[in-house]
Design an enzyme around this catalytic site. Structure first.
Site, PDB file in Angstrom:
ATOM      1  N   ASP A 153       0.866  -1.181   0.000  1.00  0.00           N
ATOM      2  CA  ASP A 153       0.000   0.000   0.000  1.00  0.00           C
ATOM      3  C   ASP A 153       0.904   1.231   0.000  1.00  0.00           C
ATOM      4  OD1 ASP A 153      -1.708  -2.163   0.703  1.00  0.00           O
ATOM      5  OD2 ASP A 153      -3.073  -0.801   1.744  1.00  0.00           O
ATOM      6  N   LYS A 217      -6.878   3.429  -3.604  1.00  0.00           N
ATOM      7  CA  LYS A 217      -7.281   3.479  -2.196  1.00  0.00           C
ATOM      8  C   LYS A 217      -7.491   4.922  -1.774  1.00  0.00           C
ATOM      9  CE  LYS A 217      -5.361   2.179   2.355  1.00  0.00           C
ATOM     10  NZ  LYS A 217      -4.232   1.459   3.009  1.00  0.00           N
ATOM     11  N   LYS A 253     -10.277   0.422  -2.573  1.00  0.00           N
ATOM     12  CA  LYS A 253     -10.195   0.229  -1.127  1.00  0.00           C
ATOM     13  C   LYS A 253     -10.491   1.542  -0.408  1.00  0.00           C
ATOM     14  CE  LYS A 253      -7.074  -1.035   2.667  1.00  0.00           C
ATOM     15  NZ  LYS A 253      -5.714  -1.541   3.029  1.00  0.00           N
TER      16      LYS A 253
END
Length: 317
Positions: A153, A217, A253
């Site tokens: 991430d 995300k 996400k």
């Protein structure tokens, strides 16, 4: 896995000017319309059987996360145990999708999870601010991958993005993508609360996808404004349109601020109604949340037994 820019858009990032022209040529976002649609979808109700399915689906989509300076190997092992068996009294409860930790805890998480089908996700690239030289960021990624991370991430350089240096951001994502060798998937975090406008969120979504993100995300969970139904809806529209143009599917996400079963169900409705059922799996949609799991387990137990056991029924993260 997206490892190269899809051919229909192959020339978009050939120069700073072509990339800027493309991103600023995307349709403008109507904030009122976007927020109204997100709010309307959030009013949808589901029946008991569908709710039970939605709760299990949401549990299976959680990246169970600890990203604190006080993290210890013991805390990470405890989190991994919870990911593997969220409800020790009910073996039918699904496992979570992943355990998300800092790079120095990735090896601990990997050892605790073993061969189970729960991914090790690791934040990287000088999370959460992303203020470091590129070689430092890439070393961060290599460390996490070497320790057994299945997913990275990363955070984008918001300063560069807001200054209009889109090609710099693109090339940094590509460099991180190159470090995600083998099966490792890349989630690109925009920190939507710092991007100021919905138009910027749309541009960042396309920029991340063009650069090879496997997921886009919303947030780090470390700022005041994190995931919202509106910014998630906008990103879902982006991945839907990107697949329509390129044939490449990218996950979404939302992270930060999603705490209740009611919240989670609203997001699942957004996914189904916007991107479609193809995204309703943990491979393509995740929740960046930990406290959410506790509420999901309490609601699941209520459906199963007809009563609440109270907040002490589940472990406190």
């Amino acid at each position: 896995m997206s490892t190269s820019t899809p051919s229909p858009l192959a020339g978009v990032a050939s120069s700073d000017s072509t990339l800027r022209r493309f991103l600023h040529g995307l349709p403008g976002v109507d904030p009122v319309g976007l927020e109204a649609r997100a709010a309307a979808l959030g009013t949808r109700s589901i029946k008991t059987t569908a709710k039970a399915h939605a709760i299990d689906l949401a549990i299976s989509m959680i990246d169970l996360t600890t990203l604190e300076g006080a993290d210890t190997p013991g805390k990470v092992r405890s989190l991994a145990a919870k990911a593997l068996r969220p409800d020790p009294s009910d073996r039918s409860a699904p496992m979570t999708a992943a355990v998300c930790v800092y790079p120095d805890m990735a090896a601990t998480a990997r050892a605790a999870l073993g061969d189970a089908d729960v991914k090790v996700a690791s934040v990287a690239t000088a999370f959460p601010a992303g203020r470091a030289a590129l070689d430092v960021k890439l070393a961060d990624v290599r460390s996490a991958v070497a320790a057994g991370a299945d997913e990275i991430d990363m955070v984008i350089d918001r300063g560069a993005f807001l200054a209009g240096h889109y090609l710099d951001v693109y090339e940094e994502i590509r460099a991180v993508r190159a470090e995600c060798t083998g099966h490792v998937r890349l989630k690109v975090i925009f920190e939507t609360g710092e991007l100021s406008t919905y138009d910027n969120i749309r541009r960042a979504s396309w920029l991340g996808m063009l650069a090879g993100a496997d997921f886009i995300k919303t947030s780090t969970g470390k700022v005041g404004t994190n995931a919202t139904p509106a910014n998630t809806l906008l990103m879902l529209e982006a991945v839907r349109d990107f697949r329509a143009q390129t044939g490449t599917q990218v996950g979404v996400k939302p992270a930060g601020g999603i705490r209740t079963t009611k919240d989670a169900v609203k997001y699942l409705v957004l996914v189904n109604e916007t991107a479609g059922p193809d995204w309703l799996t943990s491979h393509w949609f995740r929740f960046g949340a930990s406290s959410l799991l506790n509420d999901l387990l309490m609601q699941r137990q209520k459906l199963r037994t007809g009563r609440y056991s109270g907040p002490d029924y589940v472990t406190v993260d």
